[in-house]
Design a protein around this motif. Structure first.
Motif, PDB file in Angstrom:
ATOM      1  N   LEU A  44      -8.194  22.218   3.281  1.00  0.00           N
ATOM      2  CA  LEU A  44      -9.310  22.878   2.598  1.00  0.00           C
ATOM      3  C   LEU A  44      -9.924  21.934   1.570  1.00  0.00           C
ATOM      4  O   LEU A  44      -9.217  21.153   0.914  1.00  0.00           O
ATOM      5  CB  LEU A  44      -8.830  24.143   1.884  1.00  0.00           C
ATOM      6  CG  LEU A  44      -8.120  25.198   2.740  1.00  0.00           C
ATOM      7  CD1 LEU A  44      -7.598  26.319   1.855  1.00  0.00           C
ATOM      8  CD2 LEU A  44      -9.077  25.743   3.810  1.00  0.00           C
ATOM      9  N   THR A  45     -11.229  22.023   1.431  1.00  0.00           N
ATOM     10  CA  THR A  45     -11.942  21.260   0.413  1.00  0.00           C
ATOM     11  C   THR A  45     -12.889  22.195  -0.331  1.00  0.00           C
ATOM     12  O   THR A  45     -13.633  22.963   0.290  1.00  0.00           O
ATOM     13  CB  THR A  45     -12.743  20.105   1.043  1.00  0.00           C
ATOM     14  OG1 THR A  45     -11.841  19.217   1.715  1.00  0.00           O
ATOM     15  CG2 THR A  45     -13.498  19.333  -0.037  1.00  0.00           C
ATOM     16  N   LEU A  46     -12.831  22.116  -1.633  1.00  0.00           N
ATOM     17  CA  LEU A  46     -13.691  22.935  -2.480  1.00  0.00           C
ATOM     18  C   LEU A  46     -14.467  22.024  -3.416  1.00  0.00           C
ATOM     19  O   LEU A  46     -13.883  21.250  -4.167  1.00  0.00           O
ATOM     20  CB  LEU A  46     -12.859  23.934  -3.289  1.00  0.00           C
ATOM     21  CG  LEU A  46     -13.612  24.764  -4.338  1.00  0.00           C
ATOM     22  CD1 LEU A  46     -14.630  25.682  -3.662  1.00  0.00           C
ATOM     23  CD2 LEU A  46     -12.638  25.586  -5.194  1.00  0.00           C
ATOM     24  N   ASP A  47     -15.795  22.125  -3.382  1.00  0.00           N
ATOM     25  CA  ASP A  47     -16.657  21.356  -4.282  1.00  0.00           C
ATOM     26  C   ASP A  47     -17.407  22.317  -5.198  1.00  0.00           C
ATOM     27  O   ASP A  47     -17.825  23.403  -4.775  1.00  0.00           O
ATOM     28  CB  ASP A  47     -17.663  20.529  -3.483  1.00  0.00           C
ATOM     29  CG  ASP A  47     -16.984  19.446  -2.664  1.00  0.00           C
ATOM     30  OD1 ASP A  47     -16.044  18.814  -3.180  1.00  0.00           O
ATOM     31  OD2 ASP A  47     -17.390  19.246  -1.498  1.00  0.00           O
TER      32      ASP A  47
ATOM     33  N   LYS B 180     -18.723  19.020 -12.625  1.00  0.00           N
ATOM     34  CA  LYS B 180     -18.609  18.779 -11.194  1.00  0.00           C
ATOM     35  C   LYS B 180     -17.139  18.608 -10.861  1.00  0.00           C
ATOM     36  O   LYS B 180     -16.422  17.880 -11.551  1.00  0.00           O
ATOM     37  CB  LYS B 180     -19.386  17.527 -10.787  1.00  0.00           C
ATOM     38  CG  LYS B 180     -20.886  17.633 -11.006  1.00  0.00           C
ATOM     39  CD  LYS B 180     -21.590  16.361 -10.561  1.00  0.00           C
ATOM     40  CE  LYS B 180     -23.093  16.454 -10.777  1.00  0.00           C
ATOM     41  NZ  LYS B 180     -23.778  15.212 -10.337  1.00  0.00           N
ATOM     42  N   ALA B 181     -16.691  19.265  -9.787  1.00  0.00           N
ATOM     43  CA  ALA B 181     -15.282  19.195  -9.407  1.00  0.00           C
ATOM     44  C   ALA B 181     -15.138  19.207  -7.902  1.00  0.00           C
ATOM     45  O   ALA B 181     -15.969  19.791  -7.185  1.00  0.00           O
ATOM     46  CB  ALA B 181     -14.500  20.357 -10.025  1.00  0.00           C
ATOM     47  N   SER B 182     -14.070  18.570  -7.440  1.00  0.00           N
ATOM     48  CA  SER B 182     -13.764  18.549  -6.012  1.00  0.00           C
ATOM     49  C   SER B 182     -12.256  18.648  -5.851  1.00  0.00           C
ATOM     50  O   SER B 182     -11.501  17.887  -6.469  1.00  0.00           O
ATOM     51  CB  SER B 182     -14.276  17.256  -5.364  1.00  0.00           C
ATOM     52  OG  SER B 182     -13.919  17.210  -3.993  1.00  0.00           O
ATOM     53  N   MET B 183     -11.802  19.616  -5.023  1.00  0.00           N
ATOM     54  CA  MET B 183     -10.378  19.813  -4.788  1.00  0.00           C
ATOM     55  C   MET B 183     -10.107  19.865  -3.295  1.00  0.00           C
ATOM     56  O   MET B 183     -10.804  20.547  -2.547  1.00  0.00           O
ATOM     57  CB  MET B 183      -9.892  21.104  -5.451  1.00  0.00           C
ATOM     58  CG  MET B 183      -8.396  21.339  -5.288  1.00  0.00           C
ATOM     59  SD  MET B 183      -7.782  22.768  -6.219  1.00  0.00           S
ATOM     60  CE  MET B 183      -8.613  24.113  -5.356  1.00  0.00           C
ATOM     61  N   ASN B 184      -9.066  19.129  -2.876  1.00  0.00           N
ATOM     62  CA  ASN B 184      -8.662  19.111  -1.476  1.00  0.00           C
ATOM     63  C   ASN B 184      -7.197  19.531  -1.364  1.00  0.00           C
ATOM     64  O   ASN B 184      -6.356  19.034  -2.104  1.00  0.00           O
ATOM     65  CB  ASN B 184      -8.846  17.706  -0.886  1.00  0.00           C
ATOM     66  CG  ASN B 184      -8.381  17.618   0.545  1.00  0.00           C
ATOM     67  OD1 ASN B 184      -7.299  17.108   0.814  1.00  0.00           O
ATOM     68  ND2 ASN B 184      -9.188  18.130   1.474  1.00  0.00           N
ATOM     69  N   VAL B 185      -6.941  20.459  -0.462  1.00  0.00           N
ATOM     70  CA  VAL B 185      -5.581  20.975  -0.254  1.00  0.00           C
ATOM     71  C   VAL B 185      -5.191  20.741   1.197  1.00  0.00           C
ATOM     72  O   VAL B 185      -5.888  21.175   2.125  1.00  0.00           O
ATOM     73  CB  VAL B 185      -5.487  22.481  -0.586  1.00  0.00           C
ATOM     74  CG1 VAL B 185      -4.054  22.976  -0.414  1.00  0.00           C
ATOM     75  CG2 VAL B 185      -5.981  22.751  -2.001  1.00  0.00           C
TER      76      VAL B 185
ATOM     77  N   ASN C 110      -5.296  17.325  -4.305  1.00  0.00           N
ATOM     78  CA  ASN C 110      -6.024  16.319  -5.068  1.00  0.00           C
ATOM     79  C   ASN C 110      -7.177  17.004  -5.792  1.00  0.00           C
ATOM     80  O   ASN C 110      -7.981  17.706  -5.164  1.00  0.00           O
ATOM     81  CB  ASN C 110      -6.569  15.220  -4.164  1.00  0.00           C
ATOM     82  CG  ASN C 110      -5.453  14.400  -3.528  1.00  0.00           C
ATOM     83  OD1 ASN C 110      -4.478  14.084  -4.179  1.00  0.00           O
ATOM     84  ND2 ASN C 110      -5.618  14.089  -2.240  1.00  0.00           N
ATOM     85  N   LEU C 111      -7.267  16.794  -7.085  1.00  0.00           N
ATOM     86  CA  LEU C 111      -8.314  17.423  -7.886  1.00  0.00           C
ATOM     87  C   LEU C 111      -9.001  16.371  -8.729  1.00  0.00           C
ATOM     88  O   LEU C 111      -8.338  15.596  -9.442  1.00  0.00           O
ATOM     89  CB  LEU C 111      -7.725  18.510  -8.786  1.00  0.00           C
ATOM     90  CG  LEU C 111      -8.678  19.125  -9.823  1.00  0.00           C
ATOM     91  CD1 LEU C 111      -9.834  19.846  -9.127  1.00  0.00           C
ATOM     92  CD2 LEU C 111      -7.926  20.060 -10.757  1.00  0.00           C
ATOM     93  N   ARG C 112     -10.306  16.365  -8.652  1.00  0.00           N
ATOM     94  CA  ARG C 112     -11.118  15.506  -9.516  1.00  0.00           C
ATOM     95  C   ARG C 112     -12.182  16.363 -10.168  1.00  0.00           C
ATOM     96  O   ARG C 112     -12.799  17.203  -9.509  1.00  0.00           O
ATOM     97  CB  ARG C 112     -11.773  14.382  -8.716  1.00  0.00           C
ATOM     98  CG  ARG C 112     -10.805  13.441  -8.042  1.00  0.00           C
ATOM     99  CD  ARG C 112     -11.519  12.275  -7.427  1.00  0.00           C
ATOM    100  NE  ARG C 112     -12.279  11.528  -8.434  1.00  0.00           N
ATOM    101  CZ  ARG C 112     -12.425  10.198  -8.388  1.00  0.00           C
ATOM    102  NH1 ARG C 112     -11.880   9.499  -7.411  1.00  0.00           N
ATOM    103  NH2 ARG C 112     -13.136   9.586  -9.298  1.00  0.00           N
ATOM    104  N   ALA C 113     -12.379  16.145 -11.456  1.00  0.00           N
ATOM    105  CA  ALA C 113     -13.389  16.906 -12.200  1.00  0.00           C
ATOM    106  C   ALA C 113     -14.103  15.978 -13.163  1.00  0.00           C
ATOM    107  O   ALA C 113     -13.516  14.996 -13.666  1.00  0.00           O
ATOM    108  CB  ALA C 113     -12.751  18.067 -12.944  1.00  0.00           C
ATOM    109  N   ASP C 114     -15.360  16.304 -13.436  1.00  0.00           N
ATOM    110  CA  ASP C 114     -16.161  15.453 -14.309  1.00  0.00           C
ATOM    111  C   ASP C 114     -17.109  16.328 -15.120  1.00  0.00           C
ATOM    112  O   ASP C 114     -17.801  17.192 -14.566  1.00  0.00           O
ATOM    113  CB  ASP C 114     -16.962  14.450 -13.472  1.00  0.00           C
ATOM    114  CG  ASP C 114     -17.749  13.485 -14.334  1.00  0.00           C
ATOM    115  OD1 ASP C 114     -17.213  12.407 -14.627  1.00  0.00           O
ATOM    116  OD2 ASP C 114     -18.899  13.805 -14.712  1.00  0.00           O
TER     117      ASP C 114
END
Length: 392
Positions: A4-7, A30-35, A45-49
């Motif tokens: 799964l990917t959530l943007d 802005k954020a992007s998470m991949n499960v 993996n989580l990235r946020a800005d």
């Protein structure tokens, strides 16, 4: 298996308005998470800005977050925050494998066993922006802290940390000048006891150090400290105190109950001067008992052969940290070969006074009602050209 990917891309003011929140934050997140992987043990993996704006009334610059979860270990790769008061960078990890031995969906294990480690770095932190206005602290601080440990509760927590701090242009209320401060601290906590393995502070040509422990379970403290400076004037001038010169060192120990400890101090001073008065060398040994009594076992002044020695005691406190209303005391001052010219020409340079002073002075009563008895003999007294001989 999951994949799964959530943007997300959202403006804080619009999100707060949509949920009817009584806030006024601004900026975009802005954020992007991949499960991926098994639901019971996924990889995340989580990235946020955050691009910058206002949060809780404070201006905030860029905030970046990158973190990962793999096999029940959380890794904070990087958390960076740029604000108007400085830069913060945090990284580390937490091992939850013993907390979640059966996966994140299974029954939990021991919540008191997670292991963790990390590093916190601060750069150019503006102290005036984070301290209460009443303290009026100013300066710029850089700091680096490394820490690691395990456990969560006070009974199971076992951790250690090392800290380095550098402050430029430090100033607070009562200081007439600013100064630089450098500090190094190594400490640990285990089974409810805090251990200060070492601490060193350098400022204004002075160096202080300390080590010891505080046992919260048994309400006990045992710590040693010291301070030394080759020129005390450099330190005292920061506070605009009367001019004093000389090399000074202090060693002390505090021990006993945290609410009513004992204090012992030893101090020496070499080539000490107060304004224009030459004092010479000073030695002091004193202690404060749990009963609030100040005991001076030795106070010696040695100046060019003139010697003064004092011992005594004073009831400084009636109750812990509450000054005694009368402060009863007993003290004895011994004078041996005290030469007038060793002290007084510095105060009255035109005076021509000679003679040796010896004997005892006994003080008793209290600070409010002081009694004194003197048994003093002056030998070979001469003032200007007049010889007075011996006086008693």
């Amino acid at each position: 298996k999951l994949d799964l990917t959530l943007d997300m891309d959202v403006a804080l003011d619009e999100a707060e308005a949509a949920f009817d929140l009584d806030r006024s934050d601004t900026g975009r997140v802005k954020a992007s998470m991949n499960v991926k992987g098994k639901p019971n043990n996924p990889q995340v993996n989580l990235r946020a800005d955050y691009g910058g704006g206002t949060i809780a009334g404070r201006q905030v610059g860029h905030v970046g977050l990158e973190t990962k979860l793999a096999d029940r270990v959380i890794r904070l790769e990087n958390l960076t925050a740029v604000t108007n008061v400085g830069l913060l960078v945090l990284s580390g990890q937490a091992d939850l494998r013993r907390v979640l031995p059966n996966g994140i969906l299974g029954p939990p294990g021991d919540w008191d066993t997670p292991a963790f480690n990390g590093r916190l770095r601060l750069e150019s932190l503006d102290l005036s922006s984070i301290s209460p206005a009443v303290n009026s602290i100013s300066g710029r601080m850089d700091a680096l802290m490394n820490f690691k440990g395990s456990g969560l509760s006070m009974e199971t927590l076992k951790a250690e940390a090392s800290i380095m701090i550098a402050i430029d242009d430090f100033r607070t209320g009562g200081m007439h000048q600013s100064t630089g401060i450098r500090s190094w601290v190594d400490g640990r906590v285990q089974a409810g006891t805090f251990w200060l393995d070492s601490m060193a502070v350098e400022a204004a040509d002075a160096r202080a150090s300390a080590r010891g422990s505080v046992d919260l379970k048994n309400d006990a403290v045992d710590a040693r400290f010291s301070m030394e400076t080759h020129e005390v004037a450099s330190l005292l001038s920061l506070f605009g105190l009367p001019h004093m010169k000389g090399a000074v060192s202090v060693q002390g120990r505090i021990q006993g109950s945290t609410t009513n400890p004992m204090l012992n101090i030893s101090s020496t001073g070499h080539d000490v001067r107060f304004n224009d008065l030459d004092v010479g060398n000073i030695m002091l040994d004193a202690g404060l008992s749990t009963a609030g009594r100040l005991d001076v076992s030795n106070l010696t002044v040695d100046n060019k052969g003139s010697s003064l020695n004092a011992q005594g005691e004073m009831q400084l406190f009636g109750r812990p940290f509450e000054l005694h209303p009368h402060m009863p005391l007993n003290a004895r001052l011994e004078l041996s070969n005290v030469e007038y010219s060793d002290f007084y020409p510095a105060i009255h340079p035109d005076a021509n006074i000679h003679g040796l002073l010896g004997g005892d002075v006994v003080l008793s009563g209290s600070l409010r009602s002081l009694e004194a008895r003197a048994d003093v003999l002056a030998k070979g007294v001469a003032v200007e050209q007049v010889r007075l001989g011996n006086l008693a």
